[in-house]
Design an enzyme around this catalytic site. Structure first.
Site, mmCIF file in Angstrom:
data_model
loop_
_atom_site.group_PDB
_atom_site.id
_atom_site.type_symbol
_atom_site.label_atom_id
_atom_site.label_comp_id
_atom_site.label_asym_id
_atom_site.label_seq_id
_atom_site.Cartn_x
_atom_site.Cartn_y
_atom_site.Cartn_z
ATOM 1 N N LEU A 163 0.862 -1.195 0.000
ATOM 2 C CA LEU A 163 0.000 0.000 0.000
ATOM 3 C C LEU A 163 0.897 1.244 0.000
ATOM 4 C CD1 LEU A 163 -3.218 0.304 0.236
ATOM 5 C CD2 LEU A 163 -2.725 1.247 2.483
ATOM 6 N N ARG A 165 2.427 4.234 -3.104
ATOM 7 C CA ARG A 165 1.788 5.241 -3.969
ATOM 8 C C ARG A 165 0.674 4.603 -4.814
ATOM 9 N NH1 ARG A 165 7.588 7.043 -4.349
ATOM 10 N NH2 ARG A 165 7.785 5.086 -5.461
ATOM 11 N N ALA A 246 2.742 -5.122 -10.972
ATOM 12 C CA ALA A 246 4.010 -4.663 -10.365
ATOM 13 C C ALA A 246 5.193 -5.150 -11.207
ATOM 14 C CB ALA A 246 4.090 -5.135 -8.923
ATOM 15 N N ARG A 247 5.676 -6.342 -10.936
ATOM 16 C CA ARG A 247 6.753 -6.914 -11.749
ATOM 17 C C ARG A 247 6.510 -8.414 -11.910
ATOM 18 N NH1 ARG A 247 7.621 -2.759 -13.605
ATOM 19 N NH2 ARG A 247 9.475 -1.440 -13.536
ATOM 20 N N GLU A 276 9.642 -10.602 -20.647
ATOM 21 C CA GLU A 276 8.797 -9.849 -21.588
ATOM 22 C C GLU A 276 9.559 -9.580 -22.874
ATOM 23 O OE1 GLU A 276 7.519 -6.376 -19.427
ATOM 24 O OE2 GLU A 276 6.664 -7.569 -17.832
ATOM 25 N N HIS A 295 2.271 -4.967 -20.565
ATOM 26 C CA HIS A 295 3.014 -4.002 -19.727
ATOM 27 C C HIS A 295 2.661 -2.542 -20.090
ATOM 28 C CE1 HIS A 295 6.903 -3.512 -17.184
ATOM 29 N NE2 HIS A 295 6.043 -2.536 -16.957
HETATM 30 P P1 NAP Z 1 5.979 2.530 -3.547
HETATM 31 O O1 NAP Z 1 5.233 3.793 -3.347
HETATM 32 O O2 NAP Z 1 7.405 2.463 -3.112
HETATM 33 O O3 NAP Z 1 5.146 1.352 -2.841
HETATM 34 C C1 NAP Z 1 5.652 0.086 -2.617
HETATM 35 C C2 NAP Z 1 4.950 -0.502 -1.404
HETATM 36 O O4 NAP Z 1 5.397 -1.842 -1.233
HETATM 37 C C3 NAP Z 1 5.222 0.229 -0.105
HETATM 38 O O5 NAP Z 1 4.015 0.415 0.555
HETATM 39 C C4 NAP Z 1 6.134 -0.725 0.681
HETATM 40 O O6 NAP Z 1 5.869 -0.588 2.065
HETATM 41 C C5 NAP Z 1 5.694 -2.089 0.150
HETATM 42 N N1 NAP Z 1 6.731 -3.104 0.204
HETATM 43 C C6 NAP Z 1 7.990 -3.034 -0.277
HETATM 44 N N2 NAP Z 1 8.633 -4.197 -0.066
HETATM 45 C C7 NAP Z 1 7.755 -5.026 0.560
HETATM 46 C C8 NAP Z 1 7.830 -6.356 1.037
HETATM 47 N N3 NAP Z 1 8.933 -7.086 0.928
HETATM 48 N N4 NAP Z 1 6.738 -6.881 1.617
HETATM 49 C C9 NAP Z 1 5.601 -6.150 1.760
HETATM 50 N N5 NAP Z 1 5.485 -4.883 1.322
HETATM 51 C C10 NAP Z 1 6.544 -4.322 0.727
HETATM 52 O O7 NAP Z 1 6.001 2.116 -5.079
HETATM 53 P P2 NAP Z 1 4.918 2.438 -6.217
HETATM 54 O O8 NAP Z 1 5.232 3.733 -6.873
HETATM 55 O O9 NAP Z 1 3.555 2.243 -5.638
HETATM 56 O O10 NAP Z 1 5.274 1.293 -7.284
HETATM 57 C C11 NAP Z 1 5.195 -0.082 -6.922
HETATM 58 C C12 NAP Z 1 5.781 -0.958 -8.020
HETATM 59 O O11 NAP Z 1 4.908 -0.982 -9.129
HETATM 60 C C13 NAP Z 1 7.105 -0.444 -8.621
HETATM 61 O O12 NAP Z 1 8.223 -0.895 -7.869
HETATM 62 C C14 NAP Z 1 7.116 -1.006 -10.016
HETATM 63 O O13 NAP Z 1 7.853 -2.195 -10.087
HETATM 64 C C15 NAP Z 1 5.640 -1.302 -10.301
HETATM 65 N N6 NAP Z 1 5.102 -0.490 -11.413
HETATM 66 C C16 NAP Z 1 4.692 -1.109 -12.555
HETATM 67 C C17 NAP Z 1 4.168 -0.375 -13.592
HETATM 68 C C18 NAP Z 1 3.683 -1.028 -14.854
HETATM 69 O O14 NAP Z 1 3.842 -0.461 -15.921
HETATM 70 N N7 NAP Z 1 3.065 -2.181 -14.775
HETATM 71 C C19 NAP Z 1 4.062 1.018 -13.491
HETATM 72 C C20 NAP Z 1 4.480 1.614 -12.311
HETATM 73 C C21 NAP Z 1 4.994 0.846 -11.266
HETATM 74 P P3 NAP Z 1 6.993 -0.983 3.176
HETATM 75 O O15 NAP Z 1 8.231 -0.229 2.787
HETATM 76 O O16 NAP Z 1 6.402 -0.553 4.483
HETATM 77 O O17 NAP Z 1 7.143 -2.453 3.091
#
Ligand code: NAP
Length: 330
Positions: A163, A165, A246-247, A276, A295
């Site tokens: 949870l 961004r 995510a990934r 991919e 993607h």
């Molecule tokens: P973010 O704001 O950093 O959010 C990531 C969340 O994951 C945080 O709440 C973090 O909380 C939690 N987290 C990290 N490691 C964890 C673990 N081991 N276990 C449980 N929770 C964990 O990142 P975001 O901007 O939302 O983006 C998330 C991901 O989406 C990116 O890293 C990227 O790979 C993917 N993405 C994909 C696309 C696409 O085109 N499909 C586009 C954008 C992003 P804690 O630190 O408290 O654990």
């Protein structure tokens, strides 16, 4: 003569793929740029050669910037990736070598959350499946009591893994659809934020066992690599759906294929894959209860333009020894 010496003084930037014209024009004013064309991703041998001489690199999520690549980059000051994920870059090693790393969070949050929500709607209401039914000429009779029935979103439990961004932006959409929201992070968010999102913190195990839909929004790290495997699918509800924007490497695709075929879980919708692009022979394409998109999480006109703007700004700051707007580490 002066022009030639100006060109020679310009710092060199390599792009592993082209960007928007406005971004290229900006870059050309200040730097000597070279853009890879042809095979995507750029072959490793070519990138190893190109990276040797440049001060700036613009790359994409599928370009592997590992130790070997960084060691070859003798003049590199900055790696600017056109993505929020930076799991393709050995960031620790780059930082050790005093190379800045820029990335593009925030501007793609809404677009990616929108896609995750559209995948939830699609798989639960069988939208893509319905489209295929018509295109394949299989729609024979109208409006039967049991025809193409989907599942209501209202009242269902959405489990958000990560949870942050994007995860919290998805929660806002889910709240508007009267879904119950549970989530798991390594640390819970503040009580005020939980209240505003109507989201309840649970352990990973509870998220897996209690969700009707699980949506993954954690980064790909050593901890999350292959997190969703058969053991997890067996713990999920038989009626549950898995959404991954995510990934790809967070989900074991072989196990997912078996879990869907054997109806261990009800369905899945994916934007990202272990390797991919996937082709039409990929085993997941043979399965009905899955939606597959290529993607496109951040892929809207507006978002991609904003990402390009940040990518070049990050590059410009980093190449001049300054901290990128969005910087990994220092
Ligand atoms: P973010 O704001 O950093 O959010 C990531 C969340 O994951 C945080 O709440 C973090 O909380 C939690 N987290 C990290 N490691 C964890 C673990 N081991 N276990 C449980 N929770 C964990 O990142 P975001 O901007 O939302 O983006 C998330 C991901 O989406 C990116 O890293 C990227 O790979 C993917 N993405 C994909 C696309 C696409 O085109 N499909 C586009 C954008 C992003 P804690 O630190 O408290 O654990």
């Amino acid at each position: 003569m002066r022009q030639i010496s100006q060109i020679l003084q310009k710092k060199r930037v390599f792009l592993t793929r082209t960007l928007h014209n406005f971004a290229l024009n900006e870059l050309k004013k200040k730097y000597q740029i070279e853009i890879h064309s042809g095979e995507i991703p750029i072959p490793k041998t070519k990138l190893l050669k190109k990276i040797q001489n440049v001060e700036g690199l613009i790359c994409f999520p599928y370009d592997k910037i590992d130790k070997e690549m960084i060691d070859a980059a003798k003049n590199l000051k900055v790696i600017s990736t056109f993505s929020v994920g930076y799991d393709h870059i050995d960031t620790q090693y780059a930082l050790k070598k005093k190379i800045r790393v820029g990335y593009t969070p925030e501007v793609l949050t809404d677009a990616t959350a929108d896609l995750a929500f559209s995948l939830i709607l699609d798989i639960l209401r069988r939208v893509s499946e319905g489209d295929r039914t018509i295109r394949e000429g299989k729609w024979r009779q109208i409006y039967g009591a049991y025809d193409y029935v989907g599942i209501d979103l209202q009242g269902k439990t959405l489990g958000i893994l990560g949870l942050g961004r994007i995860g919290s932006t998805l929660a806002k959409r889910a709240k508007a659809f009267d879904m119950k929201i549970i989530y798991h992070n390594r640390k819970s968010i503040s009580k005020n934020k939980e209240k505003a999102l109507r989201a309840k913190y649970v352990t990973l195990d509870k998220l897996i066992t209690q969700s009707d839909i699980i949506s993954i929004h954690v980064p790909h790290t050593k901890e999350t690599d292959q997190l969703f495997d058969m053991k997890v699918f067996r713990k999920m509800r038989k009626t549950a759906y898995l959404i991954n924007t995510a990934r790809g490497k967070i989900v074991n695709e072989k196990d997912l294929t078996v879990a869907l075929k054997k109806k261990i879980i009800a369905g899945a919708a994916l934007d990202v894959y272990e390797n991919e692009p996937i082709g039409k022979k990929h085993p997941l394409t043979k399965i009905q209860n899955i939606v597959l998109v290529p993607h496109i999480g951040s892929s809207t006109k507006e978002t991609r333009a904003k990402m390009a703007k940040i990518t070049i700004k990050n590059l410009e700051l980093g190449i001049n020894g300054k901290k990128p707007i969005y910087s990994v580490g220092y």
